[in-house]
Scaffold this active site. Structure first.
Site, mmCIF file in Angstrom:
data_model
loop_
_atom_site.group_PDB
_atom_site.id
_atom_site.type_symbol
_atom_site.label_atom_id
_atom_site.label_comp_id
_atom_site.label_asym_id
_atom_site.label_seq_id
_atom_site.Cartn_x
_atom_site.Cartn_y
_atom_site.Cartn_z
ATOM 1 N N SER A 1 0.701 -1.188 -0.052
ATOM 2 C CA SER A 1 -0.024 -0.232 0.090
ATOM 3 C C SER A 1 0.836 1.446 0.068
ATOM 4 O O SER A 1 0.702 2.108 -0.781
ATOM 5 C CB SER A 1 -0.877 0.145 1.302
ATOM 6 O OG SER A 1 -1.847 -1.120 1.278
ATOM 7 N N ARG B 1 1.067 7.911 5.715
ATOM 8 C CA ARG B 1 0.095 7.263 6.651
ATOM 9 C C ARG B 1 -1.293 7.832 6.807
ATOM 10 O O ARG B 1 -2.223 7.104 6.913
ATOM 11 C CB ARG B 1 0.806 7.037 8.216
ATOM 12 C CG ARG B 1 -0.031 6.121 8.895
ATOM 13 C CD ARG B 1 0.532 5.589 10.314
ATOM 14 N NE ARG B 1 1.633 4.578 9.786
ATOM 15 C CZ ARG B 1 1.545 3.490 9.717
ATOM 16 N NH1 ARG B 1 0.199 3.034 9.971
ATOM 17 N NH2 ARG B 1 2.500 2.661 9.180
ATOM 18 N N HIS C 1 -2.747 6.539 3.386
ATOM 19 C CA HIS C 1 -3.036 5.279 3.788
ATOM 20 C C HIS C 1 -4.286 5.030 4.468
ATOM 21 O O HIS C 1 -5.097 4.297 4.196
ATOM 22 C CB HIS C 1 -1.793 4.562 4.740
ATOM 23 C CG HIS C 1 -1.848 3.202 4.933
ATOM 24 N ND1 HIS C 1 -2.198 2.663 6.141
ATOM 25 C CD2 HIS C 1 -1.851 2.051 4.171
ATOM 26 C CE1 HIS C 1 -2.540 1.293 6.240
ATOM 27 N NE2 HIS C 1 -2.062 0.924 4.908
#
Lengths: 210, 210
Positions: A15, A40, A43
């Site tokens: 990812s 992040r 994500h």
């Protein structure tokens, strides 16, 4: 099935590679210090808008990591953010994570004064008299009260993560926060949320130099 | 300050009015049945993309409300969604809300079999042998395992809320779910998340006819 087999340990890495490539193809450059946080948050949201709107005060990651190492506690404005922060990783540095939103005394004081529970939660946090990081993922009223408490010299936070989401005073409260003399991570605009606040804390935590 | 004073009880109403107006200006029409869910998800994310990507199976809200009234339990794939659902409102209908992700036995079985904890959590849910609503806000592997369990006639969910977020098998797992013979609410594409899953449950709950 059109599903590709990816082993559990590879899902996150793959990812992050996809996010990294899409960011590269946009041609924008980010400092290495803030890159793990930007990655992040994307994500967590699958929303590349954050690459343009996340805003960081000077050397904020380094300062936040210093505060965590010194045992700063975290105060959040939602139990969802509390649930989303990696508690085991965080608490090994000595700090704890609090959310006062569901406390009975907070509810009573909020009703008496006609303000939000989020605002009262911030006042309750100020009473702790310990080094604090604030992770605000929902209520602009929490951010506004924090700014007032700083202006009145009542609190001096180690870091304010200002990522409330919504339509009423959200943009304005974030703009005000960025004018304050306090380390901040803010997402400009309407977007943000409890998962974003937790992702920012975790990104700082997972990249502690030691 | 550039902050407008809005009383706590008016913040949500004013937010929903702003969202409603922006949706109207886009000229799209939604059925009254799904409108509260679309509004609440946008309220939670400040992201109008959801107006185009949220997908509902036939009469899904009515069916979900029937299941809730009959005491169906909810299983989520994150403790954040668990924290975000209005438990007091939900549990008065008799159902309970579960998340098995942090259970020790789930961790052990996942490691032994080399699959995600999310997938094992779904198997553990299937063992409950009671009417279930699934609220999946994070892991496509949870969705994929649910689809397999349905294909093998092991479970017959009352509703699957399929809003995992991310980059690996997320789009594919949602497409597969929408081909299944099960009531669903899916957000097409990469976006979704724990807050979205909780918002969908709450929107159904807050609009129960009685």
């Amino acid at each position: 099935m059109r599903i590709r087999h990816v082993s559990p340990s590879d899902i996150e890495r793959e990812s992050f590679n996809i996010i990294w490539e899409e960011l590269e193809s946009r041609g924008r450059r980010y400092s290495p210090e803030v890159m793990p946080t930007i990655l992040r948050v994307i994500h967590t949201t699958a929303d590349f808008d954050y690459a343009d709107t996340l805003s960081f005060s000077d050397r904020v990651i380094e300062r936040a990591q210093g505060a965590i190492r010194r045992g700063a506690h975290i105060v959040t404005d939602t139990n969802m953010t509390l649930a989303g922060i990696n508690k085991k990783s965080y608490e090994k540095y000595g700090g704890r994570i609090h959310c006062f939103m569901a406390d009975r005394d907070v509810e009573i004081r909020a009703r008496q004064r006609g303000v939000t529970r989020a605002a009262i939660s911030m006042e309750k946090a100020a009473e702790l008299q310990i080094p604090l990081i604030f992770a605000i993922g929902n209520a602009p009223t929490a951010l506004i009260r924090l700014i007032e408490l700083m202006e009145n010299d009542v609190i001096h936070p180690e870091l304010i993560i200002g990522v409330p989401v919504g339509f009423v005073n959200v943009i304005e409260s974030k703009e005000l926060l960025m004018e304050c003399d306090v380390p901040f991570i803010v997402n400009k605009g309407r977007k943000g949320g409890s998962t974003v606040a937790a992702a920012i804390v975790n990104s700082i935590l997972y990249n502690m130099p030691y």
